[in-house]
Every structure is written in structure tokens, then in C-alpha cells.
Scaffold this motif. Sequence first.
Motif, mmCIF file in Angstrom:
data_model
loop_
_atom_site.group_PDB
_atom_site.id
_atom_site.type_symbol
_atom_site.label_atom_id
_atom_site.label_comp_id
_atom_site.label_asym_id
_atom_site.label_seq_id
_atom_site.Cartn_x
_atom_site.Cartn_y
_atom_site.Cartn_z
ATOM 1 N N HIS A 37 65.096 -9.069 66.881
ATOM 2 C CA HIS A 37 64.246 -8.723 68.006
ATOM 3 C C HIS A 37 64.883 -7.533 68.716
ATOM 4 O O HIS A 37 66.118 -7.447 68.792
ATOM 5 C CB HIS A 37 64.125 -9.904 68.973
ATOM 6 C CG HIS A 37 63.526 -11.112 68.340
ATOM 7 N ND1 HIS A 37 62.175 -11.337 68.312
ATOM 8 C CD2 HIS A 37 64.078 -12.152 67.679
ATOM 9 C CE1 HIS A 37 61.925 -12.462 67.683
ATOM 10 N NE2 HIS A 37 63.074 -12.983 67.284
ATOM 11 N N PRO A 38 64.077 -6.643 69.281
ATOM 12 C CA PRO A 38 64.678 -5.508 69.981
ATOM 13 C C PRO A 38 65.419 -5.969 71.234
ATOM 14 O O PRO A 38 65.025 -6.945 71.875
ATOM 15 C CB PRO A 38 63.480 -4.626 70.344
ATOM 16 C CG PRO A 38 62.301 -5.533 70.305
ATOM 17 C CD PRO A 38 62.622 -6.620 69.313
ATOM 18 N N ASP A 39 66.506 -5.283 71.533
ATOM 19 C CA ASP A 39 67.220 -5.560 72.770
ATOM 20 C C ASP A 39 66.333 -5.182 73.944
ATOM 21 O O ASP A 39 65.511 -4.257 73.856
ATOM 22 C CB ASP A 39 68.519 -4.742 72.841
ATOM 23 C CG ASP A 39 69.533 -5.188 71.799
ATOM 24 O OD1 ASP A 39 69.511 -6.375 71.427
ATOM 25 O OD2 ASP A 39 70.329 -4.347 71.356
ATOM 26 N N GLU A 40 66.503 -5.884 75.051
ATOM 27 C CA GLU A 40 65.725 -5.554 76.236
ATOM 28 C C GLU A 40 65.997 -4.109 76.635
ATOM 29 O O GLU A 40 67.147 -3.675 76.668
ATOM 30 C CB GLU A 40 66.096 -6.502 77.383
ATOM 31 C CG GLU A 40 65.175 -6.355 78.572
ATOM 32 C CD GLU A 40 65.406 -7.431 79.614
ATOM 33 O OE1 GLU A 40 65.273 -7.103 80.797
ATOM 34 O OE2 GLU A 40 65.723 -8.578 79.229
ATOM 35 N N GLY A 41 64.937 -3.378 76.876
ATOM 36 C CA GLY A 41 65.075 -1.979 77.258
ATOM 37 C C GLY A 41 65.256 -1.033 76.084
ATOM 38 O O GLY A 41 65.422 0.163 76.275
ATOM 39 N N ALA A 42 65.231 -1.550 74.859
ATOM 40 C CA ALA A 42 65.390 -0.688 73.684
ATOM 41 C C ALA A 42 64.226 0.286 73.610
ATOM 42 O O ALA A 42 63.108 -0.004 74.029
ATOM 43 C CB ALA A 42 65.457 -1.523 72.410
ATOM 44 N N SER A 43 64.508 1.454 73.068
ATOM 45 C CA SER A 43 63.453 2.444 72.893
ATOM 46 C C SER A 43 63.633 3.117 71.539
ATOM 47 O O SER A 43 64.666 2.978 70.886
ATOM 48 C CB SER A 43 63.491 3.483 74.017
ATOM 49 O OG SER A 43 64.705 4.190 73.976
ATOM 50 N N GLY A 44 62.614 3.836 71.142
ATOM 51 C CA GLY A 44 62.683 4.551 69.875
ATOM 52 C C GLY A 44 62.698 3.601 68.694
ATOM 53 O O GLY A 44 62.126 2.512 68.733
ATOM 54 N N ALA A 47 63.316 -0.214 68.957
ATOM 55 C CA ALA A 47 62.437 -1.036 69.789
ATOM 56 C C ALA A 47 61.374 -1.739 68.952
ATOM 57 O O ALA A 47 60.203 -1.750 69.290
ATOM 58 C CB ALA A 47 61.788 -0.179 70.867
ATOM 59 N N VAL A 48 61.789 -2.321 67.830
ATOM 60 C CA VAL A 48 60.853 -3.022 66.965
ATOM 61 C C VAL A 48 61.398 -4.404 66.618
ATOM 62 O O VAL A 48 62.605 -4.603 66.536
ATOM 63 C CB VAL A 48 60.574 -2.245 65.653
ATOM 64 C CG1 VAL A 48 59.966 -0.890 65.947
ATOM 65 C CG2 VAL A 48 61.820 -2.091 64.823
ATOM 66 N N GLU A 49 60.484 -5.336 66.436
ATOM 67 C CA GLU A 49 60.857 -6.629 65.887
ATOM 68 C C GLU A 49 60.621 -6.541 64.388
ATOM 69 O O GLU A 49 59.599 -6.017 63.942
ATOM 70 C CB GLU A 49 60.004 -7.745 66.478
ATOM 71 C CG GLU A 49 60.352 -9.109 65.909
ATOM 72 C CD GLU A 49 59.448 -10.230 66.405
ATOM 73 O OE1 GLU A 49 59.659 -11.373 65.955
ATOM 74 O OE2 GLU A 49 58.538 -9.970 67.217
ATOM 75 N N HIS A 50 61.566 -7.047 63.626
ATOM 76 C CA HIS A 50 61.366 -7.039 62.176
ATOM 77 C C HIS A 50 62.074 -8.221 61.533
ATOM 78 O O HIS A 50 62.977 -8.815 62.119
ATOM 79 C CB HIS A 50 61.850 -5.728 61.550
ATOM 80 C CG HIS A 50 63.330 -5.661 61.366
ATOM 81 N ND1 HIS A 50 64.195 -5.303 62.365
ATOM 82 C CD2 HIS A 50 64.097 -5.938 60.287
ATOM 83 C CE1 HIS A 50 65.429 -5.347 61.909
ATOM 84 N NE2 HIS A 50 65.402 -5.730 60.643
ATOM 85 N N ARG A 65 56.096 -2.908 64.570
ATOM 86 C CA ARG A 65 55.840 -1.451 64.529
ATOM 87 C C ARG A 65 56.879 -0.870 63.597
ATOM 88 O O ARG A 65 58.020 -1.317 63.583
ATOM 89 C CB ARG A 65 56.009 -0.798 65.905
ATOM 90 C CG ARG A 65 54.964 -1.196 66.906
ATOM 91 C CD ARG A 65 55.056 -0.393 68.178
ATOM 92 N NE ARG A 65 56.388 -0.498 68.771
ATOM 93 C CZ ARG A 65 56.902 0.415 69.591
ATOM 94 N NH1 ARG A 65 56.224 1.485 69.901
ATOM 95 N NH2 ARG A 65 58.100 0.246 70.101
ATOM 96 N N ALA A 66 56.493 0.142 62.843
ATOM 97 C CA ALA A 66 57.461 0.806 61.977
ATOM 98 C C ALA A 66 58.488 1.529 62.839
ATOM 99 O O ALA A 66 58.136 2.102 63.878
ATOM 100 C CB ALA A 66 56.762 1.806 61.060
ATOM 101 N N PRO A 67 59.773 1.528 62.457
ATOM 102 C CA PRO A 67 60.776 2.247 63.245
ATOM 103 C C PRO A 67 60.427 3.726 63.443
ATOM 104 O O PRO A 67 60.613 4.267 64.530
ATOM 105 C CB PRO A 67 62.059 2.089 62.424
ATOM 106 C CG PRO A 67 61.849 0.835 61.650
ATOM 107 C CD PRO A 67 60.377 0.798 61.339
ATOM 108 N N TYR A 68 59.899 4.363 62.414
ATOM 109 C CA TYR A 68 59.540 5.781 62.534
ATOM 110 C C TYR A 68 58.307 5.969 63.406
ATOM 111 O O TYR A 68 58.129 7.010 64.014
ATOM 112 C CB TYR A 68 59.365 6.437 61.153
ATOM 113 C CG TYR A 68 58.596 5.625 60.141
ATOM 114 C CD1 TYR A 68 57.217 5.736 60.020
ATOM 115 C CD2 TYR A 68 59.256 4.751 59.291
ATOM 116 C CE1 TYR A 68 56.510 5.001 59.090
ATOM 117 C CE2 TYR A 68 58.561 4.003 58.351
ATOM 118 C CZ TYR A 68 57.180 4.132 58.255
ATOM 119 O OH TYR A 68 56.487 3.391 57.334
ATOM 120 N N GLU A 69 57.481 4.947 63.512
ATOM 121 C CA GLU A 69 56.344 4.957 64.436
ATOM 122 C C GLU A 69 56.857 4.810 65.864
ATOM 123 O O GLU A 69 56.477 5.570 66.762
ATOM 124 C CB GLU A 69 55.399 3.817 64.064
ATOM 125 C CG GLU A 69 54.216 3.636 64.975
ATOM 126 C CD GLU A 69 53.413 2.386 64.613
ATOM 127 O OE1 GLU A 69 52.291 2.288 65.135
ATOM 128 O OE2 GLU A 69 53.895 1.525 63.853
#
Length: 134
Positions: A37-44, A47-50, A65-69
Amino acid sequence: MVAPNGFYHVALKVPNVDDAVAFYRDTLDGDLIEHEHPDEGASGATAVEHAALMVGDKHLYVFDRAPYEAAGLVDELPYGPLHFGYTVDDVDAAVADLEDDVSFVMEPTVFGDLKVAFFEDPAGTRIELLEYLD
């Protein structure tokens, strides 16, 4: 001509990662390798769950969401198959070898310990070339 080392994975964008994991585990006996899960406040790109699963002898990645997206490198993508991933020894050399034959939708980019580039086949299916960096 680029000769990939091997077919590595399929990546899917799904509306709910937990539901996808349960489906591939329960229906196709997939083994869960990781679920992040993305860390709180993660961006770019982070900022994806996978989740990553082994289904048969191949990796299956499911993303919200795709990381490149998420990094803004491509427009928003629909749910469904994102790409097929093939490993190569040298992404830059593979891109140079292919650049007269295909249009790259994402030039070589480093994500953690990987260098990746994407192009599309004639039907628009994205193909990822990935190189493991040391």
C-alpha cells in the motif's frame, strides 16, 4: 532485432486490488508474493497500491494505478491489461535497436532497481522492456 531474455509478467489495472488478489488466488491458485500500500502522503510512482502473484510460472501484477501513470508520464489508463513485460540485458540498446520500427510511449526510465521503456504493438498493446540494474 531485440531478442528478450524471457517473458516476465502481465500487469493489470484493477478497481480493487484486494478483490483481484482474491480472484487470482481462489480461481487460479495464485500465490501472493507481495501486497503493498502507498505510504501516507506518497506521490508519483510510489503512490500506488499493488500486489504481485505467481500464477502458474509467471508473475501477475495488479495495480490500482500504474506507477508510470501515477508519476504523470502517461495519461490516465483504463482498467484492464496495462502491459506485457519482457526482460532484456540493456534497455537503452534495445530502444536504439527498435526506434526505427516502433513508437515508444515512454522512453527509458528508472524505477527503483529497474530501467523500463514502453512501446506499442500495431493494435496498441503496450509492451514493457525491463532491465535489472545492479
